[in-house]
Scaffold this motif. Structure first.
Motif, PDB file in Angstrom:
ATOM      1  N   ARG A 196      55.259  39.366  57.835  1.00  0.00           N
ATOM      2  CA  ARG A 196      54.027  38.626  58.133  1.00  0.00           C
ATOM      3  C   ARG A 196      53.073  38.614  56.938  1.00  0.00           C
ATOM      4  O   ARG A 196      52.139  37.823  56.916  1.00  0.00           O
ATOM      5  CB  ARG A 196      53.338  39.222  59.359  1.00  0.00           C
ATOM      6  N   TRP A 209      56.267  30.399  60.897  1.00  0.00           N
ATOM      7  CA  TRP A 209      55.388  30.740  59.777  1.00  0.00           C
ATOM      8  C   TRP A 209      56.053  30.375  58.459  1.00  0.00           C
ATOM      9  O   TRP A 209      57.259  30.535  58.289  1.00  0.00           O
ATOM     10  CB  TRP A 209      55.059  32.229  59.792  1.00  0.00           C
ATOM     11  N   HIS A 232      45.826  38.113  57.145  1.00  0.00           N
ATOM     12  CA  HIS A 232      45.595  37.226  58.282  1.00  0.00           C
ATOM     13  C   HIS A 232      44.259  37.491  58.967  1.00  0.00           C
ATOM     14  O   HIS A 232      43.831  36.704  59.815  1.00  0.00           O
ATOM     15  CB  HIS A 232      46.735  37.374  59.296  1.00  0.00           C
ATOM     16  N   GLN A 350      49.010  36.903  65.644  1.00  0.00           N
ATOM     17  CA  GLN A 350      50.145  37.793  65.865  1.00  0.00           C
ATOM     18  C   GLN A 350      50.924  37.454  67.123  1.00  0.00           C
ATOM     19  O   GLN A 350      52.131  37.659  67.189  1.00  0.00           O
ATOM     20  CB  GLN A 350      49.649  39.242  65.925  1.00  0.00           C
TER      21      GLN A 350
END
Length: 360
Positions: A196, A209, A232, A350
């Motif tokens: 991530r 993503w 993020h 998330q």
């Protein structure tokens, strides 16, 4: 707000239009940020509490689209050369360091659905601007490239590392061809981290993503880059996450010759009849008692200018500092709500389900 780029960075006025970004960059300890899709007309600069912003966009007559800019920590303003020229897609800034100048590009590339002519024009223009950078100066390209470079290290070993993610698309191939030609590397692909932290944008339909926002530098300067990753939690009302790169640099102040200006006059009292009468009397008295001997027109003008200023300053006084901005004044009240909004945004990124969407 200061329309047009101002070469004298000490004279940039302070006004509040970007306080949210200012707070977020300060929280994340960012020194220089490149901004894309600013959608601001023409060029300009604005000084906030912690950062000075520069931008370049289309003219007032054109639609409000594209636009790029910079946010520079106020402590580093003395070490930069303000942006000049540029386009609504590419803007450059020069940073003075102990080893020489570093050129930083803020870039907003055409999207995947743009025409081939638009893409060709953009990359030709970018390549030309890169070619004008001296080989002895550093180079960093930051921004929204709208390109997926993928993870094919074997094919693109000269510009990709072993830590890439996803698959390459057409825009990514164009970008990597430019990187190979100019000896550039995509720093995002050189550092190990959570998946991530390697992506910055989620497709609205597929919910997948991708990494579209990149930090690129010369291969020779790759050793100065300590880490590159996405954050993020940065909340600036954008569907892109902040991509941050930690670089080992020592800045150097640029010495500028500047004459100290005169104090500003308090013009709030010019409508007061008594103050105007006193100014008239003072000005008349000074003009009579101090007649210049020189008949030169420049000397007469300087005498008139100085007499007007000294008379006005003695009557109206010095202009006081402006009142505090409402955002800074009420920050203590808003801080808890801003923090709650940031947490809700992070939770939604998330896990984008209906409950987190309602929270954000």
């Amino acid at each position: 707000m200061c329309p047009g780029f101002n070469n004298d960075i000490e004279q940039i006025n302070g006004a509040r239009k970007t306080a949210v970004i200012d707070k977020e960059l300060l929280r994340l300890n960012v020194d220089i940020a490149c901004l894309q899709e600013t959608r601001l007309a023409d060029s300009g600069s604005i000084k906030e509490a912690n950062y000075t912003f520069f931008w370049k966009g289309l003219s007032q007559e054109d639609p409000r689209q594209h636009g790029v800019g910079f946010a520079v920590n106020n402590s580093l303003v003395s070490t930069i050369e303000p942006p000049t020229g540029g386009t609504e897609r590419i803007l450059t800034l020069r940073l003075s360091t102990t080893v020489g100048f570093i050129n930083i590009f803020s870039i907003y590339a055409p999207t995947l659905c743009s025409t081939s002519e638009t893409k060709d024009q953009f990359y030709e223009e970018l390549d030309e601007m890169i070619s004008r950078i001296p080989s002895t100066e550093g180079l960093y390209l930051l921004g929204d490239f709208n390109a997926r470079v993928g993870a094919d290290y074997n094919t693109w070993s000269s510009c990709l590392g072993h830590r890439g993610t996803g698959k390459m698309n057409d825009n990514g191939q164009r970008l990597l061809e430019l990187c190979c030609h100019r000896g550039l590397c995509v720093t995002t692909t050189y550092f190990k981290g959570k998946e991530r932290h390697k992506v910055s944008w989620r497709h609205p339909r597929s919910q997948h993503w991708h990494q579209l926002d990149l930090v690129i530098t010369k291969r020779t300067d790759l050793s100065s880059v300590l880490h590159t990753r996405s954050y993020h939690s940065a909340d600036c009302d954008s569907d892109h996450s902040l991509v941050s790169s930690k670089v080992r640099l020592m800045t150097k102040k640029i010495h500028r010759t500047k004459t100290k200006g005169l104090p500003r006059i308090n013009t709030c009292c010019i409508n007061d009849f008594e103050s105007c009468r006193r100014f008239h009397d003072t000005f008349s008295e000074k003009m009579i008692t101090s007649i210049p001997n020189d008949s030169d027109i420049d000397s007469k003008w300087c005498h008139l200018r100085d007499t007007i200023y000294s008379s006005a300053f003695s009557v109206f006084g010095k202009k006081e500092r402006r009142s505090e901005d409402w955002y800074e004044t009420h920050w203590d009240v808003m801080q808890s709500d801003v923090e709650a909004k940031r947490k809700a945004l992070l939770a939604y990124k998330q896990n984008p389900i209906s409950s987190t969407h309602t929270m954000s």
